[in-house]
Design a protein around this motif. Structure first.
Motif, PDB file in Angstrom:
ATOM      1  N   GLN A 108       0.814  -1.213   0.000  1.00  0.00           N
ATOM      2  CA  GLN A 108       0.000   0.000   0.000  1.00  0.00           C
ATOM      3  C   GLN A 108       0.851   1.268   0.000  1.00  0.00           C
ATOM      4  OE1 GLN A 108      -0.737  -2.700   2.241  1.00  0.00           O
ATOM      5  NE2 GLN A 108      -2.066  -3.361   0.552  1.00  0.00           N
ATOM      6  N   SER A 109       2.112   1.136  -0.315  1.00  0.00           N
ATOM      7  CA  SER A 109       3.038   2.264  -0.296  1.00  0.00           C
ATOM      8  C   SER A 109       3.119   2.922  -1.667  1.00  0.00           C
ATOM      9  CB  SER A 109       4.431   1.782   0.125  1.00  0.00           C
ATOM     10  OG  SER A 109       4.382   1.167   1.407  1.00  0.00           O
ATOM     11  N   ASN A 110       3.445   4.223  -1.683  1.00  0.00           N
ATOM     12  CA  ASN A 110       3.607   4.956  -2.938  1.00  0.00           C
ATOM     13  C   ASN A 110       4.473   6.190  -2.678  1.00  0.00           C
ATOM     14  OD1 ASN A 110       1.856   6.886  -1.715  1.00  0.00           O
ATOM     15  ND2 ASN A 110       0.065   5.858  -2.576  1.00  0.00           N
ATOM     16  N   ARG A 111       4.494   7.117  -3.627  1.00  0.00           N
ATOM     17  CA  ARG A 111       5.332   8.304  -3.483  1.00  0.00           C
ATOM     18  C   ARG A 111       4.840   9.234  -2.372  1.00  0.00           C
ATOM     19  NH1 ARG A 111       8.961  10.597  -6.966  1.00  0.00           N
ATOM     20  NH2 ARG A 111       8.060  12.578  -6.286  1.00  0.00           N
ATOM     21  N   MET A 112       3.602   9.081  -1.931  1.00  0.00           N
ATOM     22  CA  MET A 112       3.113   9.889  -0.818  1.00  0.00           C
ATOM     23  C   MET A 112       3.646   9.385   0.517  1.00  0.00           C
ATOM     24  SD  MET A 112      -0.852  10.719  -1.803  1.00  0.00           S
ATOM     25  CE  MET A 112      -1.040  11.734  -0.330  1.00  0.00           C
ATOM     26  N   GLY A 113       3.779   8.078   0.649  1.00  0.00           N
ATOM     27  CA  GLY A 113       4.267   7.543   1.909  1.00  0.00           C
ATOM     28  C   GLY A 113       4.424   6.041   1.862  1.00  0.00           C
TER      29      GLY A 113
END
Length: 310
Positions: free
Chosen positions: A203-208
């Motif tokens: 569930q990770s991405n460039r936001m966090g």
């Protein structure tokens, strides 16, 4: 002068070092997640450290240049080739008009960067050429796609000989300042925070990066009012599973902040793959400032050394 994206890969974007003065307006910083990789690559090809380059996530990608220039591929090992000839990572190399640069899916870590002499010349938005994926501006307005064509600034005149750098040391241990609500957590939660192995979840991405590990229980404290947050802040939602904010993170939040990854270590997060583990280690404000100062001194030393090599 342009370059043609033949194959963009899963999440390729135009990035520089981001927007640093707009957070009070609700604008995220964005920019390269691995600032060292982009900055050092830019210095190799004669650009300013904050020039716009390309960020590739997990490869594989290819692009064609229509002008002679110098290129550098940094970040994780992407087994880059130029017209089929292997390129050394973290080296400046001459490329000619019509040649094709290919990046393979990396064997380790996460992100590759391509710096091109002159830099990518997409129009700046709010003082930066970085792509803000969630707001849909900067770069070409979103992730790059096959067939996109990017304008280039005129290449800097550089000698033909190749020059390389030793990549920065990388480890999955991140230095962290205790956050404003650190003491609100139970002693057992604080102990777990510092000593557990944390796993980066899908569930990770460039936001966090959302992490999985022991549930961190907040023992005291009322519901928090909204407050400002920055890349590096480690929030703990009701699930007890921490979230480390990254460059595309929102500008405000309401979850308790158990810690903050220091600025000098944020680049390491960019190279952690989904499923990888990391650990946190405590750091003082003086140590955090010292680490950042050393990092910036190293950048200036590299700039001076590369100028002498030309």
């Amino acid at each position: 002068m342009t370059l043609l994206i033949l194959r963009a890969g899963p999440l390729a974007t135009v990035q520089d070092l981001g927007r640093s003065t707009w957070r009070d307006r609700g604008i995220s910083r964005c920019g390269a997640l691995d600032e060292l990789a982009l900055s050092w690559g830019n210095l190799l090809v004669g650009n300013a450290a904050d020039a716009a380059g390309l960020e590739f996530t997990l490869g594989a990608a290819s692009l064609r240049l229509d002008a002679d220039c110098c290129i550098a591929v940094t970040g994780t090992d992407a087994d880059a080739t130029l017209d089929g000839r292997p390129l050394r990572p973290w080296w400046r190399q001459r490329a000619h008009a019509g040649q094709t640069l290919k990046l393979a899916a990396p064997r380790e870590r996460m992100r590759s960067y391509v710096a091109i002499s002159g830099g990518i010349a997409v129009p700046p938005s709010l003082g930066s050429r970085s792509t803000d994926l969630k707001a849909g501006f900067g770069g070409l307005g979103g992730a790059l796609r096959d067939g996109d064509r990017l304008p280039l600034n005129p290449p800097t005149a550089l000698p033909a000989r190749a020059v390389g750098l030793r990549p920065p040391d990388w480890a999955a241990t991140l230095r962290v300042l205790p956050g404003p609500e650190h003491e609100d957590f139970a002693a057992s939660a604080r102990e777990a925070f510092w000593h557990a192995d944390w796993t980066v979840t899908p569930q990770s991405n460039r936001m966090g990066y959302r992490l999985a590990g022991p549930a961190l229980r907040r023992e005291r404290g009322d519901e928090l009012a909204s407050h400002g947050v920055l890349p590096g802040v480690i929030q703990v939602p009701p699930s007890g599973q921490p979230i480390v904010l990254l460059a595309d993170a929102q500008t405000t939040g309401g979850y308790p902040r158990i810690g903050v990854v220091i600025r000098a270590d944020l680049w390491k997060l960019a190279q952690l793959r989904l499923g990888a583990t990391l650990r946190f280690t405590p750091c003082t404000p003086a140590e955090a400032l010292g680490a950042l100062r050393v990092q910036r001194q190293r950048l200036e030393q590299l700039r001076s050394a590369l100028c002498m090599s030309t």
